[in-house]
Design an enzyme around this catalytic site. Structure first.
Site, mmCIF file in Angstrom:
data_model
loop_
_atom_site.group_PDB
_atom_site.id
_atom_site.type_symbol
_atom_site.label_atom_id
_atom_site.label_comp_id
_atom_site.label_asym_id
_atom_site.label_seq_id
_atom_site.Cartn_x
_atom_site.Cartn_y
_atom_site.Cartn_z
ATOM 1 N N THR A 238 0.807 -1.214 0.000
ATOM 2 C CA THR A 238 0.000 0.000 0.000
ATOM 3 C C THR A 238 0.841 1.265 0.000
ATOM 4 O O THR A 238 1.940 1.289 0.565
ATOM 5 C CB THR A 238 -0.914 0.012 1.245
ATOM 6 O OG1 THR A 238 -1.472 1.324 1.421
ATOM 7 C CG2 THR A 238 -0.140 -0.322 2.509
ATOM 8 N N TYR B 263 -2.877 -1.396 9.861
ATOM 9 C CA TYR B 263 -3.015 -1.965 8.519
ATOM 10 C C TYR B 263 -1.739 -1.746 7.708
ATOM 11 O O TYR B 263 -1.147 -2.689 7.165
ATOM 12 C CB TYR B 263 -4.214 -1.323 7.799
ATOM 13 C CG TYR B 263 -4.178 -1.513 6.308
ATOM 14 C CD1 TYR B 263 -4.450 -2.755 5.745
ATOM 15 C CD2 TYR B 263 -3.832 -0.459 5.463
ATOM 16 C CE1 TYR B 263 -4.379 -2.935 4.377
ATOM 17 C CE2 TYR B 263 -3.758 -0.639 4.092
ATOM 18 C CZ TYR B 263 -4.037 -1.870 3.555
ATOM 19 O OH TYR B 263 -3.954 -2.056 2.204
#
Ligand code: UFG
Length: 321
Positions: A113, A137
């Site tokens: 990400t 995350y």
């Protein structure tokens, strides 16, 4: 492929099937949808940490490359329940990588990400920009990047790490799309508002240091992202070394620009309400896509924001009728 019943995984399954590749999907269907796995792909329901199952699939299906999409992806959820995120995204992935190494698999493609970068890193973000993820995350994704780097050095597993920017839109043929009703993504929620499924869109913060004060992101069509996986796969199969790639267009759009684009696409005003910032949101995330373009010849084919939005709305209409 793990997570092939999910949003990005299911698009990549179709991209692979469309060009005639053989695809084997492992998904526990916790958020994925079985019906979105293209017919023609072999499907197994199960967990990535079930070594016996993974090993059997690799052997029986003669798998040479693992594309690992499965994981938890909701940032606020990760803040509320970090241990669940570290378990699902790190612990289970560690087991998967071990199984893969022991089975003699050579190639691994991993979904990372853009939120691994430090908030003050210079924009657009180059792959070597400093990393300092904030959410559990994003940390879970960076931890897995580190595992892959170490395992690659120790055991020769070759990887492609793709750092996704803001993925949106749906298959132009309407075969699959974002189906998670809990997805918090801007374009998904804007599509739900446009269809009257949510009363209004909340604009999270108008006091960011950006041209119009709202958050700026590099929205990328999921079809172009799926294509990036195929190129990374071909490169690994062709002997390319382990590499990390940004996958974004290199252009930023603000929340207000997205709202304007939705209004243009639908021809109707989009009910929106200005609210406070959402915790943990950086002001700007824009990719420097130079590496993936140069190394893999990746070319965006669906980068118009109108196309991204209209495909998202078309899917939203079809899904949950
Ligand atoms: N936003 C709103 N209202 C909403 C939803 C979002 O104003 O209802 C704003 C956010 O504040 C942000 C922008 O729209 O400025 C984009 O937010 P998203 O939730 O769509 O996406 P994020 O940038 O927060 O994160 C997403 C994924 C992550 C991934 C990241 C990579 O959720 O998994 O993109 O950039 F890591």
């Amino acid at each position: 492929m793990t997570g092939g019943a999910g949003y990005i995984g299911s698009h990549t399954v179709y991209a692979l099937l469309d060009r005639g590749d053989r695809v084997v999907v492992l998904d526990n269907l916790s958020t994925g949808v079985r019906a979105q796995v293209g017919t023609g792909a072999a499907f197994f329901q199960g967990d990535v940490a079930d070594s016996a199952l993974v090993n059997k699939i690799i052997t029986d299906q003669q798998v040479d490359t693992v594309i690992h999409f499965a994981g938890s992806i909701v940032v606020p959820e990760s803040v509320a329940d970090p241990l669940a995120y570290y378990d699902n995204n790190v612990v289970k992935t560690r087991t998967l990588i071990q199984t893969v190494v022991e089975a003699g698999i050579k190639n691994f493609i991993f979904s990372s990400t853009a939120t691994v970068y430090a908030e003050d890193a210079p924009q657009p973000l180059h792959e070597e920009a400093p990393r300092a993820p904030i959410s559990p995350y994003a940390r879970s994704k960076l931890m897995t990047e580190w595992m892959l780097e170490d395992v690659s050095r120790a055991h020769g597993l070759r990887y492609a790490i793709l750092r996704y920017f803001n993925v949106a839109g749906a298959d132009p043929q309407g075969r699959t799309g974002q189906s998670n009703p809990n997805a918090t993504h801007l374009i998904k929620r804007a599509a739900m508002v446009a269809l009257g499924r949510l009363p209004q869109l909340d604009i999270f913060g108008t006091d960011y240091p950006t041209p119009d004060g709202t958050g700026v992101r590099d929205y990328i069509h999921v079809t172009d992202l799926a294509a990036a996986h195929l190129l990374a796969l071909d490169a690994l199969r062709g002997g390319a070394g382990s590499t990390t790639y940004n996958v974004g267009y290199g252009r930023g759009l603000s929340v207000r620009q997205v709202v304007d684009a939705v209004e243009k696409v639908t021809g109707k005003p989009l009910p929106a309400r200005v609210g406070p910032r959402r915790a943990g949101d950086p002001p700007t995330l824009i990719s420097d896509p130079g590496r993936i373009k140069a190394a893999l010849g990746w070319k965006p084919g669906h980068d118009g924001i109108d196309e991204i939005i209209s495909s998202a709305i078309a899917w939203e209409k079809r899904f949950n009728r």
